[in-house]
Design an enzyme around this catalytic site. Structure first.
Site, PDB file in Angstrom:
ATOM      1  N   HIS A  86      -6.072   2.608   1.360  1.00  0.00           N
ATOM      2  CA  HIS A  86      -5.379   3.792   1.853  1.00  0.00           C
ATOM      3  C   HIS A  86      -6.059   4.402   3.087  1.00  0.00           C
ATOM      4  CE1 HIS A  86      -3.270   3.230  -1.778  1.00  0.00           C
ATOM      5  NE2 HIS A  86      -3.999   3.992  -2.558  1.00  0.00           N
ATOM      6  N   ASP A 135       0.893  -1.165   0.000  1.00  0.00           N
ATOM      7  CA  ASP A 135       0.000   0.000   0.000  1.00  0.00           C
ATOM      8  C   ASP A 135       0.928   1.210   0.000  1.00  0.00           C
ATOM      9  OD1 ASP A 135      -1.600   2.214   0.630  1.00  0.00           O
ATOM     10  OD2 ASP A 135      -3.029   0.993   1.730  1.00  0.00           O
ATOM     11  N   HIS A 136       1.017   1.898  -1.149  1.00  0.00           N
ATOM     12  CA  HIS A 136       2.072   2.910  -1.286  1.00  0.00           C
ATOM     13  C   HIS A 136       1.890   4.069  -0.306  1.00  0.00           C
ATOM     14  CE1 HIS A 136      -0.865   4.951  -3.975  1.00  0.00           C
ATOM     15  NE2 HIS A 136      -0.254   6.042  -3.581  1.00  0.00           N
TER      16      HIS A 136
END
Length: 487
Positions: A237, A174-175
């Site tokens: 996110h 999950d960036h």
């Protein structure tokens, strides 16, 4: 932690937009700063029919387009591209993996695989890798989202991956967790003593998390139409940000302690029942409007067909545990919003008694704003006395105390989130990656919302592009006497 760097990297989807915009510039940044292991080789693979020279030429063009000018160095770029080889592969056909394995070569020194493919290709890809010895004990794998579209499909993908890679060698990306300001949430909470006594239901009135995008579909129409805002942004996110705000203090900053506490938060999320869904969720779909001074089309016009996919969602969530009982978490995300913004706003409870009542003006509750993008800063809104002789009483005004990360760390280069995550994958640190039980607990909560929408026949309300979403989103908070942090 003890780091265990690998000697080789295998990059799937190596000709795609994500690779060109993010992965190649991130890997180059690590190379230019001497952070990649000496001798690390990178094998790129995709469907495109290219040879080594052809891929290096494409990669050089991508770096020329997406690297900042001050990072471009011809000698460094040349030495970086020397690390690359390329092997064409149709990931759905098992007969192509032998050539890929031959290209990668001996993996006894460790191999990290970065997998960015459609969910339908996860199972054949894992089977192909396993069949040619690219899933052994020296191999770890990084998985880019989407990891399913509901709990059942997520479990199928996780089961397929587990056939070749146990949990300790699986890195779900999950960036957002690689962003500097997101990690500053942990530093803010657990590196300072004065927040913890009020970081609970006794001190905090509400929490707002907003991820607003000004763009529309761009080139993601086929994916987004099948996903929508809830699956695309909330499931990963926004819920990860919620967990960092709500989690209990981990004993250590390591992969087990941090992820254990996040998983507890996800399991404590109050499920949204069909009866509650219309009252605690709002969905929307952008229509025509204006963003950044330009007239833009609505979602249906951009898509070219009728659609009931939501491009906006707002949710009133609760974490049912001792620390957060009764504190609403307002979550909001959408496309074609008034501005691009990602932030967390934590509103503290008002003072129990105002000695300035009737003389100093209205006291405003303190608010802590953690801005993730486009700027990166932490701001605490506090009440202060206005200058003057005070002959008609002390006048108070809300003023910000600012910590600008760009200013305070001006001499330090800001890292792309993928730089950190790729380096952690190469070195074997799972702390900033998502564990299976986290993913499945997130999906379970998301599925309860979608079930509520289905039971109520919920359709997204139209909102004009360039606004903050449908009017129902405003009512969602104002029923509780709360206003969205839109300044």
């Amino acid at each position: 932690m003890q780091r265990n760097p690998v000697g080789k990297l295998l990059l799937f989807g190596a000709t795609g937009d994500l690779a060109r915009r993010m992965l190649l510039p991130s890997l180059y940044g690590l190379h230019a700063d001497g952070l990649l292991p000496d001798g690390l080789t990178i094998t790129a693979t995709a469907r495109s029919e290219l040879d080594d020279a052809g891929y290096r030429e494409m990669a050089q063009a991508a770096l020329g387009e997406f690297l900042p000018d001050d990072r471009k160095d011809d000698a460094q770029i040349a030495s970086f591209l020397d690390r690359f080889g390329y092997q064409s592969l149709d990931a759905s056909r098992i007969d192509g993996y032998r050539a890929l394995a031959d290209k990668v070569g001996d993996v006894s020194g460790g191999l990290a695989i970065y997998l960015s493919t459609a969910p339908s290709l996860f199972e054949p890809t894992i089977e192909g890798l396993t069949s040619v010895g690219l899933a052994g004990e020296t191999v770890r794998i990084g998985l880019e989202k989407p990891l399913g579209y509901d709990l059942a499909s997520s479990r199928e993908i996780n089961d397929a991956v587990a056939k070749g890679f146990p949990e300790e060698r699986t890195f779900r990306i999950d960036h957002y967790l690689g962003k500097e300001t997101v990690q500053n949430i942990l530093a803010l909470r657990f590196g300072n003593s004065f927040f913890e006594p009020v970081w609970n239901a006794r001190g905090i009135d509400n929490v707002q998390i907003t991820i607003a995008e000004a763009v529309g579909l761009e080139d993601r129409a086929s994916y987004y139409e099948g996903a929508g805002a809830l699956r695309d942004m909330v499931q990963n996110h926004i819920l990860q940000l919620l967990a960092l705000i709500a989690m209990e203090p981990p004993a250590r900053f390591d992969k087990d302690a941090v992820r254990d506490e996040k998983a507890k938060v996800f399991r404590s999320l109050r499920p949204v029942t069909p009866e509650e869904a219309p009252h605690v969720t709002v969905t929307g779909q952008y229509g025509p409007g204006a963003t950044n001074g330009k007239i833009v089309k609505g979602y249906v016009e951009e898509l070219g067909q009728q659609s009931a996919t939501e491009t906006f969602v707002a949710i009133k969530a609760h974490v049912d545990n001792w620390r957060w009982e009764g504190v609403p978490f307002y979550l909001r995300t959408g496309k074609r919003m008034a501005t691009r913004r990602s932030e967390i706003a934590i509103q503290f409870k008002p003072v129990p008694h105002s000695m300035f009542s009737g003389r100093g003006g209205m006291l405003q509750p303190n608010t802590l704003v953690i801005r993730l993008q486009p700027e990166e800063y932490i701001q605490l809104q506090v009440m202060a006395k206005e200058p003057g002789l005070d002959r008609e009483g002390i006048r108070l005004r809300e003023v910000p105390l600012n910590l600008s990360l760009d200013a305070e760390f001006a001499g330090t280069r800001r890292r792309i989130a993928y730089e950190r995550l790729l380096l952690d994958l190469i070195e074997g640190d799972q702390t900033l990656f998502v564990r299976r039980d986290e993913v499945e607990a997130q999906w379970s909560w998301i599925d309860s919302i979608r079930a509520g929408w289905a039971a109520n026949g919920t359709k997204p309300k139209s909102y004009a592009a360039g606004t903050w979403g449908p009017s129902g989103a405003i009512a969602l908070t104002e029923r509780d006497g709360v206003t969205w942090q839109d300044d």
